[in-house]
Scaffold this motif. Structure first.
Motif, PDB file in Angstrom:
ATOM      1  N   THR A 120       0.837  -1.197   0.000  1.00  0.00           N
ATOM      2  CA  THR A 120       0.000   0.000   0.000  1.00  0.00           C
ATOM      3  C   THR A 120       0.875   1.251   0.000  1.00  0.00           C
ATOM      4  N   ASP A 137      -5.755  -1.082  -5.056  1.00  0.00           N
ATOM      5  CA  ASP A 137      -5.228  -1.696  -3.836  1.00  0.00           C
ATOM      6  C   ASP A 137      -6.230  -2.730  -3.340  1.00  0.00           C
ATOM      7  N   GLU A 138      -5.917  -3.982  -3.550  1.00  0.00           N
ATOM      8  CA  GLU A 138      -6.790  -5.099  -3.186  1.00  0.00           C
ATOM      9  C   GLU A 138      -8.227  -4.865  -3.628  1.00  0.00           C
TER      10      GLU A 138
HETATM   11 MG    MG Z   1      -2.152  -2.668   2.102  1.00  0.00          MG
END
Ligand code: MG
Ligand code: ATP
Lengths: 247, 383
Positions: free
Chosen positions: A57, A178-179
């Motif tokens: 991240t 992000d994910e």
């Molecule tokens: Mg992360």
């Protein structure tokens, strides 16, 4: 176009050189990124993996201009973003980056349409032009019929598609995810990944994606692992992405 | 304004909370308007206090009398255009709760000194001819449904043996300004003096003096008081507005009372709305992070929060003042004329709206600056 361990000149779209990020918490220093290098070309689809806390991240935030590195540089399409003022950086983000996060993606009080329109409110586009762009983006993600639904009236997968529509509506230079499937079940995750793959294949988007899920990562053209503050190329590498570390 | 939809959507995010916040603004603004009006009513006692008029009372207190014989001496002082005198009658009509002021007047000079309270000439002529005649203010006449020619009994406990004094209503006066007092009831000095006990004869309550020029107020006031210094009835002369202010002080420090209540209202409102805005911004941290990530500038985020709190303040304020506009006249009549000048003026309305907006801005400012300073990475990390 493929080169390895590049910490010098290149013509890549995104060039990360000697990136360091150190967090200070209390008296303690956490070195998250340590001299990370990365080149990404236009049209690449890169997956980032790595254990929790490895700095995925952090890396994405730095490349998206949401945070500033402790040392090192990032340039995108010739713009060096690491030394921009925060106001300039905000403008740069609006023009160049589309974000898709795992959570908090949509504004709950706005409809799908209004959520997708948000980035366009920052442009000079007229109301009619905005409408055309929003409708195009919603139909790319297959939600043309859901414009007037509020986030709570959509499934998790649909919400994430609206978020993708919002990320692409202003046709940014690249997408940071992000994910994006972190909160979704298998089937929805597959649909989202099919959509992202299609954005890369059909619409020539450049995508950088963090994921924990190997099946999701498998959709990417290149998978990179974040280990000890640098990127390491995983076995499956086809083209376009150059990684390196140490420097 | 393309951002308006976002602001509006945020406003209606929690409807109950919105209603409660609007409600606090409404109540506070209503209270503010009410206090301002009450304050106005006290400080404006008896119409526009004219700078061109003086009031002379007994140095000891307004309830101590002064001799009628002073009249001619006052009239001779340079700068005095006309002088007239009053007694307070303190009677009641039908019921003790029906308060309105009755003045014993000097018909010869009344209209010279107080020209703004106008009686039609025909009615005035009838009044002069009628020893038991009376003139009522339009408000009082309307309140009791009096018509010219009515016979009006006023009961007094101050003078004589009690029982009613009978009057004939010969005329009705109207004020020329919105806040002129139209509640008074006048009757003639000659009739009064004839009926009161001997010990009171020849004594009046106070003098009203009309000046040639307002600039001479101080000089004339000093001259009057010097004239009667060291006499058994020393006098105290003030401008009418100063007199009104002293009169109000009799009721205690109304100004201070109203100011304190007003400040409490202000700070309570500030805390309530400030807290509401803070909560409403905090629960939106993630969304604010997204907005900033997308490219909304810090100042836009501040603007959204401020616009929201200002919109609440404005709407709540307007609702409260609307309520006040309806309620204050009703309240005025319920008070039975005790406060004759309950007027919600344009300037009070303007100040109230300004006050609401100030509270709105102040309560939105801190949360707005917080939202502005919020870093995207932290906003998105927070769960
Ligand atoms: Mg992360
Ligand atoms: N603002 C911060 N202050 C201090 N430490 C931080 C901050 N942000 C991140 N970290 C630390 O930096 C390290 C990397 O965090 P990061 O969120 O980038 O990891 P990640 O790879 O995305 O993990 P996950 O897979 O759990 O999302 C972690 O140890 C984290 O605790």
């Amino acid at each position: 176009m493929v080169s390895v361990n590049n910490n010098g000149q290149s013509s890549a779209l995104i060039q990360v050189r000697g990136l360091n990020k150190t967090y200070r918490r209390g008296g303690e220093e956490i070195q998250v990124l340590q001299g990370l290098n990365l080149d990404v070309d236009k049209g690449d689809f890169v997956g980032f993996m790595g254990p929790s806390g490895s700095g995925k991240t952090t890396l994405l935030n730095l490349m998206g201009g949401l945070d500033v590195p402790t040392a090192g540089t990032i340039s995108v399409a010739g713009d060096e973003i690491t030394h921009m003022s925060s106001g300039k950086l905000t403008e740069w983000r609006a023009r160049h980056v589309g974000f898709v996060f795992q959570m908090y993606n949509l504004i709950p009080v706005l409809t799908a349409y209004q959520n997708v329109e948000l980035p366009l409110l920052l442009t000079r586009l007229s109301g009619t032009e905005r409408r055309q762009h929003v409708e195009a983006a919603l139909s790319i993600v297959g939600l043309a019929g859901r414009s007037n639904h509020f986030p709570r009236q959509l499934s998790g997968g649909q919400e994430q598609r609206v978020a993708i529509a919002r990320a692409i509506v202003s046709d940014p230079t690249f997408l940071l995810c992000d994910e994006p499937t972190g909160d979704l079940d298998r089937k929805s995750a597959d649909e989202i990944m099919a959509l992202i793959s299609e954005l890369v294949a059909k619409h020539a988007k450049t995508v950088l994606m963090v994921t924990h899920d190997p099946l999701v990562a498998a959709r990417a053209q290149t998978v990179l692992h974040l280990e000890k503050g640098v990127l390491v190329e995983a076995a499956k590498s086809q083209h376009g992405v150059v990684v390196g570390g140490g420097a | 304004m393309k951002f308006w939809r976002l602001i509006k959507a945020n406003l209606f995010r929690k409807k109950v909370r919105l209603l409660l916040t609007l409600g606090s603004f409404m109540v506070a603004m209503f209270l503010f308007a009410f206090l301002a009006v009450v304050r106005g009513a006290f400080t404006r006692t008896g119409g526009i206090a004219s700078a061109g008029r003086l009031v002379t009372i007994n140095r000891v207190s307004i309830i101590q009398p002064i001799p009628l014989s002073y009249r001619d001496k006052i009239a001779r002082i340079k700068g005095v255009q006309a002088v007239t005198h009053y007694n307070w009658f303190g009677g009641t009509y039908q019921d003790e709760k029906n308060f309105f002021p009755q003045f014993v007047i000097d018909p010869e000079n009344q209209r010279k000194v107080i020209p703004e309270l106008v009686v039609p000439d025909v009615q005035w002529a009838n009044f002069l001819k009628d020893r038991q005649g009376a003139i009522a203010g339009a408000a009082t006449a309307k309140r009791f449904g009096w018509k010219i020619g009515d016979r009006i009994p006023i009961t007094t406990t101050i003078y004589g043996t009690g029982g009613a004094w009978e009057f004939n209503l010969d005329g009705i006066y109207h004020g020329q300004h919105a806040d002129d007092d139209e509640s008074q009831f006048w009757f003639q000095w000659d009739y009064f003096e004839e009926r009161v006990p001997d010990r009171i004869k020849g004594l009046i309550g106070w003098y009203a003096i009309k000046l040639d020029s307002p600039d001479e107020a101080l000089r004339v006031a000093t001259a009057v008081d010097n004239e009667f210094a060291n006499s058994p009835y020393e006098t105290k002369t003030d401008t009418e507005s100063q007199f009104a202010a002293n009169w109000v002080k009799q009721f205690g420090n109304i100004e201070f009372l109203i100011l304190s209540i007003g400040s409490v209202v202000f700070f309570t409102l500030l805390l309530v709305t400030g807290n509401t805005m803070a909560i409403s911004v905090r629960e939106r941290t993630g969304e604010l992070g997204i907005l900033k990530a997308i490219g909304f500038k810090n100042r836009s985020v501040l603007f959204f929060v401020l616009a929201e709190s200002l919109a609440i303040a404005l709407v709540g304020g307007i609702l409260g003042l609307g309520l006040a506009l309806i309620a204050i006249p009703v309240l005025g009549s319920a008070l039975n004329g005790l406060l004759p000048n309950l007027i919600l003026s344009k300037s009070v309305l303007a100040v109230a709206i300004g006050f609401a907006l100030a509270v709105g801005a102040a309560s939105g400012l801190l949360p707005g600056i917080g939202a502005m300073r919020l870093r995207v990475v932290n906003a998105l990390r927070r769960v």
